[in-house]
Design an enzyme around this catalytic site. Structure first.
Site, short mmCIF file in Angstrom:
data_model
loop_
_atom_site.label_atom_id
_atom_site.label_comp_id
_atom_site.label_asym_id
_atom_site.label_seq_id
_atom_site.Cartn_x
_atom_site.Cartn_y
_atom_site.Cartn_z
CG ASP A 180 -1.88 1.15 1.20
OD1 ASP A 180 -1.45 2.29 0.91
OD2 ASP A 180 -3.07 0.93 1.43
CG HIS A 181 1.55 4.24 -3.24
ND1 HIS A 181 0.29 3.93 -3.69
CD2 HIS A 181 1.69 5.58 -3.40
CE1 HIS A 181 -0.30 5.04 -4.11
NE2 HIS A 181 0.51 6.05 -3.95
CG HIS A 243 -4.08 4.42 -0.90
ND1 HIS A 243 -3.17 3.39 -0.86
CD2 HIS A 243 -4.28 4.67 -2.22
CE1 HIS A 243 -2.84 3.04 -2.10
NE2 HIS A 243 -3.52 3.80 -2.93
C1 BG6 Z 1 -3.30 4.64 -6.50
C2 BG6 Z 1 -4.63 4.70 -7.19
O1 BG6 Z 1 -3.27 3.56 -5.59
O2 BG6 Z 1 -3.10 5.84 -5.78
C3 BG6 Z 1 -4.69 5.90 -8.11
O3 BG6 Z 1 -4.84 3.52 -7.92
C4 BG6 Z 1 -4.36 7.16 -7.37
O4 BG6 Z 1 -5.98 6.02 -8.71
C5 BG6 Z 1 -3.05 6.99 -6.61
O5 BG6 Z 1 -4.22 8.19 -8.32
C6 BG6 Z 1 -2.79 8.18 -5.72
O6 BG6 Z 1 -1.49 8.09 -5.22
P1 BG6 Z 1 -0.67 9.37 -4.83
O7 BG6 Z 1 0.58 8.84 -4.23
O8 BG6 Z 1 -0.45 10.15 -6.10
O9 BG6 Z 1 -1.52 10.13 -3.89
#
Ligand code: BG6
Length: 500
Positions: A180-181, A243
């Site tokens: 989960d980045h 997230h």
């Molecule tokens: C991803 C989603 O996990 O997270 C995307 O699939 C989204 O739709 C992205 O744009 C948002 O990540 P960040 O790091 O740009 O907030």
């Protein structure tokens, strides 16, 4: 957990894909540059394109160059560790070639049989690849074997359980690293330190002093070229299931007994166990879904979601979701957590706002327009930092009040060196530190909660509110908070506050 520089062969499925180019190669390069990866590493890129090793290396060099201006020689040496193999991942035979190459690199680079398999590709292969890796003997080495898996991890509890059961036949839970980045973001990890490293916060971090918590993750981009995936996921599966709930868990968890990954993950999962699950009527009252209409972003006209390429013109997919959730435990009983996320919103920002209760006596706040409750803002992105808003007396004319902010910016001084989420997560996985990866019980509970919402959406005629692109979502999301006497705090900018 050890901190020595790990040696490993990284087998990357989806090596010619977007994620690999935009995030993974630059992240690996940063690790290499910072000497968190030494010369003992090799990357095998797996893809369907007919690439030679040389062509693949050129590709890797190009993607690193896009991420920054780095010394050519360093980038070239880094890229020389990359190898490519063309593979149909459903074909057993191609795993034999992969095994031969991995074994060869293992001895060339003295990698000790350590392997990280990274699945950065279409989820329909998430089950097949680990099964074949095991059955074809790739996992039989004397080193460690870790499987890194991108989202989506299933599309509901049933499919996630099935996938998990399949994975666990080949890799034990402790070797599965579900990404989960958001958990790799600097300020998401910092929540733990802010909370547990400062006694002043921990003592007021509860329903006696906190009135509500808001978590916003707004995006300005639309669906872009991902309609085939997004039509099935919507904002709720794309952002809320993972997230947003992860950030809520970080804010709400109890202090762990230590920094061991198990102890931290145990505390996070307890939050989900205390989450109030909603029946269909409650879903209607507490969860607002929206979809963007046409509008203007930066003065440029943008189309409605239903007019985007590959989107069904009758689509009911949610591109926005706002939720009021409750964590029914001793610490949080009665404190609403408001989460909202969406595409084509006014700003790109992720921010957590902890709103404190007013003091017991209304000495200053009644009849004073300038009074504002104390807010602790955790700026996750694009600014990283922390701000605390207080009320003070302006020079001179008492009893007017002046809201003031105490700010800390985490990435203002040294923006370029702030590690990217993927850099931290890949490094953690190489070190065998699973703290910021999602454990199966967390994933399962999150699905159970989300299934309750999506089922209600399917079974009941719950409205999908349209909102104009370039706004902060539908009015109904505002009303959700107004009912409780709150409003959404607009995301702020810690950098500008400091420059003032
Ligand atoms: C991803 C989603 O996990 O997270 C995307 O699939 C989204 O739709 C992205 O744009 C948002 O990540 P960040 O790091 O740009 O907030």
């Amino acid at each position: 957990m050890n901190n020595h520089i790990p040696e490993a062969c990284i087998v990357l499925f989806g090596a010619t894909g977007d994620l690999a180019h935009r995030k993974l190669y630059p992240a690996l390069f940063q690790l290499y540059q910072k000497e968190k990866l030494n010369e003992k590493f090799a990357v095998i890129g797996v893809g369907r394109k007919d690439f030679s090793h040389e062509k693949f290396r050129e590709d890797v060099i190009a993607s690193v160059a896009k991420a920054g201006d780095f010394p050519t020689e360093k980038v070239d040496t880094f890229a020389s560790h990359f190898y490519f193999i063309r593979m149909d991942v459903t074909n057993v035979k191609s795993y034999h070639e992969l095994k031969d190459l991995a074994d060869e690199l293992d001895s060339t680079y003295a990698l000790g049989g350590n392997r990280m398999y990274y699945l950065a590709m279409a989820p329909q292969f998430f089950g097949t690849i680990p099964t074949l890796l095991k059955s074809e003997g790739l996992t039989e080495t004397k080193g460690w074997q870790r499987l890194v898996i991108e989202k989506p991890f299933g599309h509901d509890l049933a499919s996630a359980t099935e996938l998990n059961e399949q994975l666990q036949k080949s890799f034990p839970e402790e070797s599965i690293y579900r990404i989960d980045h958001y958990l790799g973001k600097e300020m998401v990890q910092n929540i733990q330190v802010i909370r547990f490293g400062n006694a002043i916060f921990e003592s007021i971090w509860n329903n006696k002093y906190i009135s509500s918590v808001q978590i916003t993750s707004s995006e300005t981009l639309g669906v872009e070229d991902r309609a085939s995936y997004y039509e099935k996921s919507g904002a709720i599966l794309d952002m809320l299931q993972n997230h947003m709930l992860q950030m809520a868990m970080m804010v709400a968890m109890e202090p762990p007994g230590g920094l061991d990954p198990k102890l931290i993950r145990d505390e996070k999962v307890k939050v989900l166990r205390a989450l109030r699950f909603y029946n269909e009527d409650e879903v209607e009252k507490n969860i607002i879904r929206g979809q963007y209409k046409e509008g203007k972003m930066n003065n440029k006209a943008v189309p409605a979601y239903i007019d985007e390429e590959n989107v069904d013109p009758a689509s009911k997919t949610d591109t926005f979701v706002a939720a009021r959730i409750f964590i029914d435990n001793f610490r949080w009983a009665g404190v609403p957590f408001y989460l909202r996320t969406g595409k084509r919103m006014a700003t790109k920002a992720t921010e957590i706002v902890v709103q404190f209760k007013n003091g017991p006596m209304a000495l200053y706040h009644e009849h004073n327009d300038h009074y504002q409750p104390n807010l602790l803002r955790i700026h996750i992105q694009p600014d990283e930092g922390l701000s605390l808003s207080l009320n003070a007396k302006p020079q001179g004319d008492f009893p007017a009040l002046l809201p003031i902010n105490m700010n800390y910016c985490n990435n203002c001084q040294n923006e370029l060196n702030t590690p990217e989420a993927y850099e931290k997560l890949m490094h953690d996985c190489l070190l065998g530190n699973s703290t910021y990866f999602t454990r199966w019980d967390e994933v399962a509970l999150a699905w159970e909660f989300i299934d309750g919402i999506t089922n209600a959406w399917k079974n009941k005629d719950i409205p999908l509110y349209k909102y104009t692109s370039g706004t902060m979502g539908p009015l109904e999301a505002e009303e959700l908070l107004n009912e409780d006497g709150y409003t959404w705090w607009p995301p702020t900018n810690v950098r500008n506050e400091i420059d003032k």
